[in-house]
Design a protein around this motif. Structure first.
Motif, PDB file in Angstrom:
ATOM      1  N   UNK A   1      41.758  36.703  25.854  1.00 62.73           N
ATOM      2  CA  UNK A   1      40.974  36.187  26.385  1.00 62.73           C
ATOM      3  C   UNK A   1      39.474  35.246  25.137  1.00 62.73           C
ATOM      4  N   UNK A   2      39.285  36.049  24.611  1.00 63.87           N
ATOM      5  CA  UNK A   2      38.162  35.754  23.471  1.00 63.87           C
ATOM      6  C   UNK A   2      38.776  34.752  22.751  1.00 63.87           C
ATOM      7  N   UNK A   3      39.804  35.251  21.559  1.00 62.43           N
ATOM      8  CA  UNK A   3      40.436  34.610  20.816  1.00 62.43           C
ATOM      9  C   UNK A   3      41.322  33.272  21.463  1.00 62.43           C
ATOM     10  N   UNK A   4      41.226  33.111  22.557  1.00 66.68           N
ATOM     11  CA  UNK A   4      41.838  31.522  23.528  1.00 66.68           C
ATOM     12  C   UNK A   4      41.042  31.131  24.031  1.00 66.68           C
ATOM     13  N   UNK A   5      39.825  31.720  23.961  1.00 70.51           N
ATOM     14  CA  UNK A   5      38.609  31.256  24.999  1.00 70.51           C
ATOM     15  C   UNK A   5      39.314  30.582  26.954  1.00 70.51           C
ATOM     16  N   UNK A   6      40.329  31.515  27.419  1.00 70.98           N
ATOM     17  CA  UNK A   6      41.051  32.194  28.814  1.00 70.98           C
ATOM     18  C   UNK A   6      39.806  32.320  29.604  1.00 70.98           C
ATOM     19  N   UNK A   7      39.778  32.400  30.332  1.00 69.06           N
ATOM     20  CA  UNK A   7      38.931  31.824  31.547  1.00 69.06           C
ATOM     21  C   UNK A   7      39.763  34.190  31.980  1.00 69.06           C
ATOM     22  N   UNK A   8      38.754  35.064  32.435  1.00 69.30           N
ATOM     23  CA  UNK A   8      39.211  36.096  33.514  1.00 69.30           C
ATOM     24  C   UNK A   8      39.073  36.464  34.345  1.00 69.30           C
ATOM     25  N   UNK A   9      39.914  37.369  35.520  1.00 62.29           N
ATOM     26  CA  UNK A   9      39.355  37.954  36.521  1.00 62.29           C
ATOM     27  C   UNK A   9      39.553  39.475  36.259  1.00 62.29           C
ATOM     28  N   UNK A  10      38.591  39.980  36.709  1.00 61.32           N
ATOM     29  CA  UNK A  10      39.335  42.009  36.520  1.00 61.32           C
ATOM     30  C   UNK A  10      39.037  42.130  37.435  1.00 61.32           C
TER      31      UNK A  10
ATOM     32  N   UNK B   1      34.892  39.221  38.172  1.00 61.33           N
ATOM     33  CA  UNK B   1      35.061  40.553  39.175  1.00 61.33           C
ATOM     34  C   UNK B   1      35.071  40.816  39.969  1.00 61.33           C
ATOM     35  N   UNK B   2      36.012  41.501  41.353  1.00 66.53           N
ATOM     36  CA  UNK B   2      36.110  41.471  42.004  1.00 66.53           C
ATOM     37  C   UNK B   2      36.370  43.023  42.852  1.00 66.53           C
ATOM     38  N   UNK B   3      35.846  43.682  43.609  1.00 64.51           N
ATOM     39  CA  UNK B   3      37.332  44.674  44.224  1.00 64.51           C
ATOM     40  C   UNK B   3      38.452  44.240  44.710  1.00 64.51           C
ATOM     41  N   UNK B   4      39.633  44.977  44.704  1.00 61.39           N
ATOM     42  CA  UNK B   4      40.542  44.690  45.258  1.00 61.39           C
ATOM     43  C   UNK B   4      40.257  44.777  47.319  1.00 61.39           C
ATOM     44  N   UNK B   5      39.967  45.765  47.771  1.00 60.25           N
ATOM     45  CA  UNK B   5      39.768  44.960  49.235  1.00 60.25           C
ATOM     46  C   UNK B   5      37.994  45.384  49.286  1.00 60.25           C
ATOM     47  N   UNK B   6      37.408  45.432  50.630  1.00 65.06           N
ATOM     48  CA  UNK B   6      35.917  45.127  50.954  1.00 65.06           C
ATOM     49  C   UNK B   6      35.219  46.582  51.273  1.00 65.06           C
ATOM     50  N   UNK B   7      36.591  47.887  51.139  1.00 67.23           N
ATOM     51  CA  UNK B   7      35.895  48.649  50.560  1.00 67.23           C
ATOM     52  C   UNK B   7      36.205  49.628  48.864  1.00 67.23           C
TER      53      UNK B   7
ATOM     54  N   UNK C   1      43.389  39.285  53.810  1.00 68.28           N
ATOM     55  CA  UNK C   1      41.870  38.510  53.894  1.00 68.28           C
ATOM     56  C   UNK C   1      40.706  38.340  53.512  1.00 68.28           C
ATOM     57  N   UNK C   2      40.719  39.560  52.219  1.00 67.26           N
ATOM     58  CA  UNK C   2      39.411  39.645  51.248  1.00 67.26           C
ATOM     59  C   UNK C   2      39.990  38.945  49.966  1.00 67.26           C
ATOM     60  N   UNK C   3      40.592  38.838  49.408  1.00 66.91           N
ATOM     61  CA  UNK C   3      41.390  37.757  48.611  1.00 66.91           C
ATOM     62  C   UNK C   3      41.443  37.366  49.004  1.00 66.91           C
ATOM     63  N   UNK C   4      41.932  36.593  49.866  1.00 61.20           N
ATOM     64  CA  UNK C   4      42.228  34.615  50.654  1.00 61.20           C
ATOM     65  C   UNK C   4      40.853  33.812  50.704  1.00 61.20           C
ATOM     66  N   UNK C   5      39.581  34.710  49.641  1.00 59.01           N
ATOM     67  CA  UNK C   5      38.138  33.915  49.735  1.00 59.01           C
ATOM     68  C   UNK C   5      38.242  33.284  48.702  1.00 59.01           C
ATOM     69  N   UNK C   6      38.867  33.614  48.101  1.00 61.43           N
ATOM     70  CA  UNK C   6      39.048  33.152  46.492  1.00 61.43           C
ATOM     71  C   UNK C   6      40.638  32.029  46.526  1.00 61.43           C
ATOM     72  N   UNK C   7      39.869  31.450  46.379  1.00 58.39           N
ATOM     73  CA  UNK C   7      40.976  29.627  46.426  1.00 58.39           C
ATOM     74  C   UNK C   7      41.225  29.724  44.904  1.00 58.39           C
TER      75      UNK C   7
END
Length: 512
Positions: A210-219, A348-354, A373-379
């Motif tokens: 990500x740092x080498x190419x200026x890419x955005x990341x989600x963990x 960053x995000x959790x994979x689910x509410x719990x 439904x939790x993942x769908x909060x991110x468009x």
């Protein structure tokens, strides 16, 4: 008698000169014109009290003060010192010889001391641009202004020092800052280092790409897996700021009032991590008096959004345009301002509410359908602008207690810098482009050529993993960066295969 003093106003990240004209004649009234706000109008009482502390009295004559250009609204208390010097000179209590040589700014306290002001760096740049000999301002802002060379920066603690200096009764030496020395001595001095992180080698590799190419990341991973710890260390492996980038970044922080009193030049890449309750305006900028938001404060650095689905949907959606254009445009009835916003987005995000979906040891207790439904909060459109999706798994006990020293940030940064130099040469003829992540679709086809075997692999991956169409360009860009890190002119099968694994959220049925 007519006297002119000079101040400055900041619009966006640039400044323009304000001429304060003071006319004193027979009469008894006080007029302040030129679209001043209430803070400026209230300055009369502050000025009178401050001068009284040192035995000066304003003459009770008809006084007209005009702030030109008169059709632009002036805001803030930073004009107190500008107006005070004009009124004293018009009343014959101050020599007017030097007034035209200096830009004067400062907010007065009732005891005559000066409070620091915002936006000093763009003001100093404008003063030099317009040919002023120097600038008189609060001593606590002096180091910030002294970044600008060929400008005498006169820092004063109180109004009496400013008066005595202009009357040639006090010799104040200009504040000097060796900008390059400050820049070089403090460059790359980050408190956090990748050597502190035990395990998570695959995540470190993803962040290096990500740092080498200026890419955005989600963990994506469970609580306590190390997502925040890794994100905090990302700036330490980015290429060092250039002098131009450092000045540009410092200007934004100066306008927002985020520079400390002892700070002069930002020499490390900014890292901003706003809370998920942040408003739309605080994130992207704006307000009655337009100010830079968090995405502009992260310019040339990293914006970390922890727990991404918890952010308001509207706040996330307003980031889509700045992510594409690398700047944010704020429009008002009379003006339109541009704030730079060239940042790396790390989410960053959790994979689910719990938090324990796909956890190797703990069981997810979320109801059926709740994970999706939790993942769908991110468009989808926002995910479309994130190149790498990385699954983070918890660190094992053996990894945490390992005695082997992890690779430090300096070693990783050297590889990143080499990859960025390759990209700089590749995009040398494009002023607006300097990393693989910034390539438009038509350029991806030209630069990211793959072999027939690679095309077959990519087709198979998209069919079997159910990758979406938007993943195609992203995979090619990331594979180009991986090839640059390997110092390879062509994208090989192994580069493409590694890039494919970084599209977790594009897989059909990933959340069950």
């Amino acid at each position: 008698m007519l006297i002119k003093t000079f101040g400055s106003a900041v619009q966006g990240v640039n400044a323009y000169t304000v001429t304060v004209e003071v006319s004193v004649s027979a009469g008894a009234k006080y007029f302040l014109v030129g679209l001043p706000d209430n803070a400026i109008k209230e300055g009369e009482q502050r000025i009178e009290s401050a001068l009284a502390q040192y035995g000066y009295k304003l003459k009770r004559q008809k006084t007209i003060i005009n702030m030109a250009p008169a059709d632009i609204r002036k805001e803030g208390a930073a004009y107190d010192l500008t107006i005070a010097m004009g009124m004293l000179a018009a009343g014959g209590q101050l020599a007017a010889d030097k007034l035209s040589q200096y830009m004067i700014m400062g907010e007065l306290s009732l005891d005559g001391s000066l409070r620091p002001i915002k936006g000093v760096l763009p003001i100093a740049i404008q003063a030099r641009k317009e040919g002023f000999k120097g600038i008189i301002l609060p001593a606590r802002n002096a180091r910030e202004a002294a970044i600008v060379n060929n400008l005498d920066v006169i820092g004063v603690e109180n109004i009496k020092e400013a008066i005595d200096f202009l009357n040639d009764e006090l010799d104040i030496q200009p504040v000097k800052v060796d900008t390059r020395d400050v820049f070089q001595n403090s460059a790359n001095q980050y408190a956090a280092d990748f050597s502190d992180v035990q395990g998570q080698e695959n995540i470190k590799r993803a962040l290096e790409i990500a740092a080498a190419g200026g890419h955005n990341v989600i963990m994506i991973g469970p609580p306590g897996a190390g997502k925040t710890m890794l994100a905090k260390r990302l700036p330490s492996i980015l290429p060092p700021l250039s002098m131009h980038e450092a000045l540009e970044t410092t200007k934004i922080h100066s306008v927002a009032g985020k520079l400390g009193e002892v700070s002069s030049l930002l020499s490390t890449r900014p890292y901003r991590a706003p809370h998920h309750t942040i408003s739309d305006v605080a994130l992207v900028g704006g307000g009655g008096i337009p100010q830079p938001g968090e995405i502009s404060l992260a310019h040339n650095g990293v914006l970390f959004l922890d727990e991404l689905p918890e952010f308001k949907r509207t706040a996330l959606e307003v980031m889509r345009q700045p992510l594409e254009e690398r700047r944010v445009t704020i429009s008002r009835a009379k003006t339109t301002l541009d704030f730079p916003a060239n940042f790396m987005l790390i989410a960053s995000m959790n994979p689910c509410p719990c938090g324990f979906y796909n956890h190797p040891e703990k069981e997810c207790v979320c109801a059926p359908g709740l994970v999706q439904r939790y993942l769908n909060k991110v468009s989808g459109p926002l995910l479309d602008r994130i190149d790498l999706h990385v699954e983070v798994t918890p660190v094992t006990f053996d990894e945490m207690t390992a005695t082997r020293k992890s690779e430090d940030s300096e070693t990783i940064r050297q590889r990143v810098v080499r990859a960025r130099e390759i990209q700089r040469e590749r995009f040398n003829e494009f002023d607006y482009m300097h990393s693989n992540a910034m390539m438009p679709s038509q350029m991806v086809k030209e630069i990211c050529q793959i072999s027939d075997a690679g095309r077959t692999l990519l087709k198979t991956a998209m069919e079997r993993l159910g990758l979406s169409a938007r993943a195609y360009d992203r995979i090619l860009k990331v594979s180009r960066t991986i090839a640059d890190l390997a110092d390879s002119e062509e994208i090989k099968i192994e580069h493409l295969a590694e890039a494919i694994q970084y599209r977790s959220l594009d897989r059909d049925g990933w959340a069950g």
